[in-house]
Scaffold this motif. Structure first.
Motif, PDB file in Angstrom:
ATOM      1  N   LEU A 647      11.392  -0.473   0.253  1.00 22.26           N
ATOM      2  CA  LEU A 647       9.872  -0.894   0.226  1.00 22.26           C
ATOM      3  C   LEU A 647       9.590  -0.532  -1.179  1.00 22.26           C
ATOM      4  O   LEU A 647      10.058   0.375  -2.065  1.00 22.26           O
ATOM      5  CB  LEU A 647       9.094   0.054   1.132  1.00 22.26           C
ATOM      6  N   THR A 685       1.978  -1.341   6.416  1.00 22.21           N
ATOM      7  CA  THR A 685       2.478  -0.236   5.683  1.00 22.21           C
ATOM      8  C   THR A 685       1.270  -0.045   4.446  1.00 22.21           C
ATOM      9  O   THR A 685       0.402  -0.798   4.668  1.00 22.21           O
ATOM     10  CB  THR A 685       3.835  -0.610   4.892  1.00 22.21           C
ATOM     11  N   TYR A 694       4.034  -6.887   7.349  1.00 29.60           N
ATOM     12  CA  TYR A 694       5.511  -7.538   7.411  1.00 29.60           C
ATOM     13  C   TYR A 694       5.874  -7.926   8.876  1.00 29.60           C
ATOM     14  O   TYR A 694       5.340  -7.112   9.803  1.00 29.60           O
ATOM     15  CB  TYR A 694       6.527  -6.490   6.790  1.00 29.60           C
ATOM     16  N   SER A 705       6.933 -10.655   4.198  1.00 25.55           N
ATOM     17  CA  SER A 705       5.703  -9.913   3.781  1.00 25.55           C
ATOM     18  C   SER A 705       4.652 -11.132   4.462  1.00 25.55           C
ATOM     19  O   SER A 705       4.764 -12.306   3.867  1.00 25.55           O
ATOM     20  CB  SER A 705       5.406  -9.908   2.343  1.00 25.55           C
TER      21      SER A 705
END
Length: 749
Positions: A647, A685, A694, A705
């Motif tokens: 990430l 997130t 996501y 995404s």
């Protein structure tokens, strides 16, 4: 408009309370509770209409639609009458189709009995009178379309869009224009900042032109990152020297100082948007020269227009070199060297510029690098429409953003932000120890507010009695706070030698809760360090305790092998039989809550485990660690990794917020870093500009995404996703104290 109404309601409450108009305040609160316009929240109005349909309340449906026509639709021009009539017809057909689908033919007959007088003369209703008498109306060509899910979704979205446009266009009282005026002032500030950037570009171009000569090529390059991070000391000293030597030339000297100080990053002052494609946004990485490539003749013409600025700059620089100054020659030479160095930085060759460009990603500081990655992620999401990297397909958007609202009652960085089980209220905690409990079901308003004398580190809703909050402090205490009575019910001391309560988790039954206590942390270590060590960088001892919620007494202490370690995050499964924890040594431990012992453990991350949770089917565990990895683990086979993804740094922390004069605020993760939707297919997130959703592919091959929620000007530090109601609610909380509430409508596949 929704935020303006809520803000105005709060101001009216404050004013009435201040004036002592208690009776008026009571009537005002009563009217708000029965507000049929739902504070102008479109999703709530549509939800109310659908609720009447699902409960077969025909009278309530007719009365509510009549109210909307009388209160809102009557203000529209006659050109919108056909649209309102079509929406009303579709709403009644939606009701009839629902009664047929649920085998409530008596409700269909009731509808035609009440509405026959009104509908019998309308051509579009002639065939519908036979609907209750057809054995299989969903197979009839005249009605088959209305029984499809696609038609129902299309009608719902159309009604939502119509009401949204109506609320945006309708005239509002003067008091509601307060927010609009604030936004207008902010746009003016953005334009001023864009013009400042444009002036900076023209000044830099003129200076380079004077240095290279009229015959030399114009080279456009990026300024090195260390130029953008220079302090203002040199510029201030230059200005003082100029004033001492020749007070009569203060104007020219100030222009020189303004030019040099324009090399400093301006993006930290006021965030802005570019006014034209040729001007770079101030939110881009610092040190980028925002000049658009143009034909040579256009550049020469632009340079001639600003040549006077260059002359004034040069003359002002010459002022600094006049002999006979009162200062010593060594000080003068030092000032001259500083000025010469800055002039050389603007005359780098194109080859050196390319080298800087290639090394840009390596040289950028963590803040600039995370900001650049965040901008790239947002651009990728918007440009590709949520496509998978490496594929040219454009899948259908999984969610529709119905509304976005902002809660701004906090004035410092948020640590925790959690929705209760009912999905109606939110509890939020900031670094100053301020707790806010606010509602999101009808109107976003604060229900309770408290300030803790000792710093708080953890927050959790008590599962069964959702009016109660568990609060863990930095002084070794856990408080049970009643959000309706607005008082502490009790306060208990946990462990004296381990005062930091890092995590709280209440079991789904509500009978007990788990408390993680830790000793004082070691001195601060550089978050940018690449070597995290085998067991993480924060090896502090800790304890994991089980407490009874009713008696508020300790039941037992869990064994943490191989040695006691601080547990950062905890989560129960759906029935409370399993507990998963993530610790500072990078180990995930799975506890059997019936046997009260560790069933399995494995090394999960290089560094600390920041956030952990069960998957939707509870066959796996997801975790985010200090190493920036998002990993899926199989709980049936200890330590077996199903998938692993890297990430961006702004999704995992540490989170950095910069200010003036080199000020930086660094916050390590405390709240949840990821949250799932109702079916566990999508994950929310953090990022520097807002939440990012996501898609979790079933095969574990990729992490798509899908949607960037945006809306933040500071890094998002914790998220939550409530699925208690039909429309999902995403919460994203940032370091500037702002919490964004995004209502999503899932697209049915």
């Amino acid at each position: 408009m929704t935020s303006a109404v809520e803000r105005t309601d709060e101001l009216v409450r404050e004013y009435l309370t201040f004036r002592g108009f208690t009776n008026t305040l009571k009537h005002f609160e009563a009217d708000i509770k029965t507000d049929k316009e739902k504070g102008f929240r479109v999703d709530k109005i549509v939800e109310q209409l659908l609720q009447f349909i699902q409960s077969y309340d025909l009278s309530g449906l007719l009365d509510y639609w009549a109210y909307l026509e009388r209160r809102l639709f009557s203000r529209l021009e006659d050109v919108y009458r056909p649209t309102i009539h079509k929406l009303k017809t579709s709403l009644f057909r939606y009701y009839l189709v629902y009664t047929v689908q649920t085998n409530k033919t008596d409700k269909s007959h009731e509808f035609f009995q009440k509405q026959a007088t009104e509908l019998q003369n309308q051509n579009e209703w002639k065939e519908w009178f036979a609907l209750p008498f057809l054995p299989t109306p969903d197979q009839n060509p005249a009605f088959a379309t209305y029984f499809s899910r696609q038609w129902a979704d299309t009608f719902t979205v159309s009604l939502h869009n119509f009401l949204s446009v109506l609320f945006q266009c309708m005239p509002v009282p003067t008091i509601l224009n307060f927010e609009a005026e604030c936004q207008r002032i902010f746009r003016v500030q953005e334009e001023n900042e864009a013009l400042r950037q444009k002036l900076f570009a023209l000044q830099a171009e003129a200076h380079r032109m004077r240095k290279e000569g009229d015959d030399g090529p114009l080279v456009h390059h990026k300024l090195p990152h260390y130029v953008s991070n220079m302090d203002r000391l040199g510029d201030s000293d230059l200005n003082i020297v100029s004033n001492q030597r020749n007070p009569g030339l203060n104007v020219q000297s100030s222009r020189t100082t303004g030019f040099l100080s324009s090399l400093l990053p301006q993006s930290k002052k006021v965030p802005s948007k570019p006014s034209s494609p040729s001007i770079a946004s101030p939110t881009q990485s610092a040190g980028v020269l925002p000049i658009k490539k143009e034909p040579a003749n256009t550049q020469v013409q632009k340079t001639k227009e600003v040549v006077n600025v260059a002359k004034e700059t040069k003359s002002a620089q010459n002022v600094l070199l006049v002999p006979g100054a009162s200062e010593s020659s060594s000080v003068v030479q030092q000032r001259q060297r500083r000025l010469q160095e800055r002039k050389e930085l603007l005359t780098k060759s194109s080859s050196q510029s390319m080298e800087k460009k290639n090394a840009e990603n390596v040289d950028l500081d963590p803040e600039s690098r995370s900001e650049t990655q965040s901008n790239h992620l947002d651009a990728l999401t918007r440009g590709s429409g949520g496509t998978t990297a490496g594929s040219g397909e454009k899948p259908e958007q999984p969610f529709i953003v119905l509304s976005q609202d902002e809660y701004g009652e906090h004035h410092s960085s948020i640590m925790h932000c959690r929705v209760d089980c009912s999905g109606r209220r939110v509890a939020s905690l900031d670094v100053d120890g301020v707790i806010k409990v606010w509602s999101i079901d009808a109107i976003m308003q604060t229900k309770a507010s408290a300030i803790s004398k000792s710093p708080l580190l953890s927050l959790e809703w008590a599962t069964k009695r959702d009016r109660l909050l568990l609060l863990g402090s930095e002084a070794g205490t856990v408080r049970l706070y009643d959000t309706e009575a607005k008082k502490n019910l009790c306060e208990i001391g946990i462990v004296e030698d381990m005062p930091r309560i890092l995590s709280l988790a209440c079991s789904p039954s509500g009978a007990s809760f788990v408390c993680s206590a830790a000793a004082q942390s070691f001195p601060y270590q550089n978050p940018a360090a690449t070597d995290l060590g085998e067991n993480g960088s924060n090896q502090v001892p800790g304890k994991l305790l089980l407490w009874d919620t009713k008696t508020m007494k300790q039941q037992l202490q869990f064994s943490l092998e191989p040695e006691p370690i601080a547990v950062n995050c905890t989560a129960f499964n759906h029935n409370g039989n399993l507990l998963v924890t993530g610790a500072a040594d990078g180990v995930i431990r799975l506890f059997d809550m019936q046997q009260h012992q560790c069933a399995m453990s494995w090394k999960a991350h290089k560094g600390e485990v920041y956030s952990v949770d069960f998957s939707y089917d509870e066959n796996a565990v997801y975790s985010i660690g200090e190493d920036g990895k998002f990993i899926q683990w199989n709980i049936h086979k200890s330590g077996q990794k199903v998938s692993e993804y890297s990430l961006p740094p702004d999704a995992t922390g540490p989170f950095v917020l910069s200010g003036y004069s080199g000020y930086k605020q660094v916050q390590f993760p405390r709240g949840r870093l990821f949250a799932f939707d109702a079916e566990g297919k999508y994950m929310l997130t953090c990022s520097n500009t807002g939440g990012v959703i996501y898609k979790l592919n079933s095969d574990g091959s990729t992490l798509e995404s899908c949607l960037s929620l945006g809306g933040h000007r500071a890094p998002v530090v914790t998220v939550d996703w409530s699925t208690a109601v039909e429309c999902g609610t995403c919460l994203t909380a940032s370091m500037d104290g702002k919490i964004r509430l995004t209502t999503l409508l899932a697209q049915k596949s």
